[in-house]
Scaffold this active site. Structure first.
Site, PDB file in Angstrom:
ATOM      1  N   ARG A 142     -25.009  -2.911  32.609  1.00  0.00           N
ATOM      2  CA  ARG A 142     -26.058  -2.049  32.082  1.00  0.00           C
ATOM      3  C   ARG A 142     -25.554  -1.411  30.797  1.00  0.00           C
ATOM      4  NH1 ARG A 142     -28.665  -4.731  34.839  1.00  0.00           N
ATOM      5  NH2 ARG A 142     -30.129  -4.163  36.502  1.00  0.00           N
ATOM      6  N   GLU A 172     -33.971  -1.446  25.811  1.00  0.00           N
ATOM      7  CA  GLU A 172     -34.264  -2.878  25.756  1.00  0.00           C
ATOM      8  C   GLU A 172     -35.769  -3.097  25.619  1.00  0.00           C
ATOM      9  OE1 GLU A 172     -32.496  -4.665  29.211  1.00  0.00           O
ATOM     10  OE2 GLU A 172     -30.457  -4.265  28.540  1.00  0.00           O
ATOM     11  N   HIS A 226     -30.422  -9.540  27.063  1.00  0.00           N
ATOM     12  CA  HIS A 226     -30.447  -9.418  28.525  1.00  0.00           C
ATOM     13  C   HIS A 226     -31.014 -10.699  29.156  1.00  0.00           C
ATOM     14  CE1 HIS A 226     -30.761  -6.288  32.013  1.00  0.00           C
ATOM     15  NE2 HIS A 226     -30.228  -7.427  32.412  1.00  0.00           N
TER      16      HIS A 226
END
Length: 321
Positions: A235, A264, A283
């Site tokens: 994270r 994000e 991601h």
């Protein structure tokens, strides 16, 4: 027969996945409400009647649960579950399950291997020189993985899968974990500060909690060995993101590979984008076809179990990342 109300919610980017999920569980026994871009479950008009909530990145607090008195299960078709108050759910007798599948852990572990080797072998530099038409010159900059010390923060499923894959590479593996671990020939356990000072490559593989928020602070980044490769697949907020653009930190560390960020998607004006020796992915580096297929299958199994009133296959409590 009583019809059960199911709310499936997630971002518009997951529309195809969520529609496929809704189609897979459709039957005369359920009434499905698919919500895209939902900020909170209570924002959907039928929330008070909901028995099963399928959340793909949508938070669910204790207050939300209280607003749906018939809620019996919360299911997320992903490994991460930030924003869902699992303790509140369990305290109210609401079952919770996430996408705890082997393909997820294994895909992240393979991605970690990929980023380690990409950074060590300076793959981006080599490719860019070829595209520019530059001749090979000077001493080699690539380095072997052999002989390096790999520092892994956390000892969940991803860490275990990575340690398994490092077997045979002739590396030294250090693990920092809150609890004492059984001795193993695959790694040595140490405290976090020792790991940071000794490692050539550092990988945090822990969930985001109040204790791990900015775990890798500016001072800890500067305590790493000069040229340390830093890889984050967990994270974004686990690392002090602002410190990664600090000139002293940039000069001190080697390649920084990030697949996760505090915000994000990464904003276009984020200064991380301007740093030449960073590897940045959105991601998604571990989002393999095998991982997605397994997540989908276990989500269907969890939802069908919840409809039937049976135990959820990947229900908590369970061991972590």
């Amino acid at each position: 027969m009583r019809i059960q109300k199911i709310v499936i919610a997630g971002p518009p980017s997951a529309e195809a996945f969520l529609k496929k999920l809704a189609s897979a569980i459709a039957s005369d026994e359920v009434d499905i409400d698919l919500q895209l871009g939902l900020a909170a479950p209570a924002d959907t008009p039928c929330w008070s009647e909901t028995q099963i909530f399928v959340s793909f990145g949508v938070p669910c607090s204790g207050a939300d649960m209280d607003a749906a008195p018939g809620l019996k299960a919360i299911i997320t078709p992903s490994l991460g579950y930030e924003g869902i108050d699992v303790d509140a759910a369990q305290g109210r007798g609401i079952a919770f399950a996430n996408g705890r599948v082997a393909e997820n852990f294994e895909s992240v572990a393979e991605a970690a291997m990929l980023l380690m080797l990409t950074a060590l072998y300076r793959l981006r530099d080599a490719e860019e020189r070829l595209r520019r038409g530059d001749a090979r010159s000077g001493p080699p900059r690539a380095r072997m993985l052999k002989g390096k010390t790999i520092g892994i923060i956390g000892y969940g499923n991803i860490a275990k899968a990575l340690i398994k894959r490092l077997d045979g590479w002739d590396t030294r593996v250090l693990v920092s974990n809150r609890s004492k671990l059984p001795s193993s020939p695959g790694f040595a356990q140490c405290d976090l500060d020792t790991l940071i000072a000794a490692s050539d490559i550092v990988l945090p593989l822990v969930p985001l909690t109040p204790e791990t928020d900015k775990l890798l602070s500016r001072s800890r980044l500067l305590a790493m060995k000069p040229g340390t490769i830093l890889i984050n697949l967990s994270r974004g907020a686990i690392i002090d993101e602002a410190a990664l653009t600090d000139p002293e930190v940039i000069e001190h560390l080697g390649t920084i590979a990030l697949d996760v960020f505090k915000t994000e998607p990464l904003p276009l004006d984020n200064p991380l984008r301007d740093l030449p020796d960073h590897i940045l992915t959105n991601h998604e580096i571990s989002h393999t076809q095998e991982n997605l297929g397994a997540l989908f299958a276990v989500a269907v199994e969890n939802i069908e179990a919840a409809i039937a009133g049976a135990p959820l296959p990947t229900a908590f409590p369970a061991s972590g990342r």
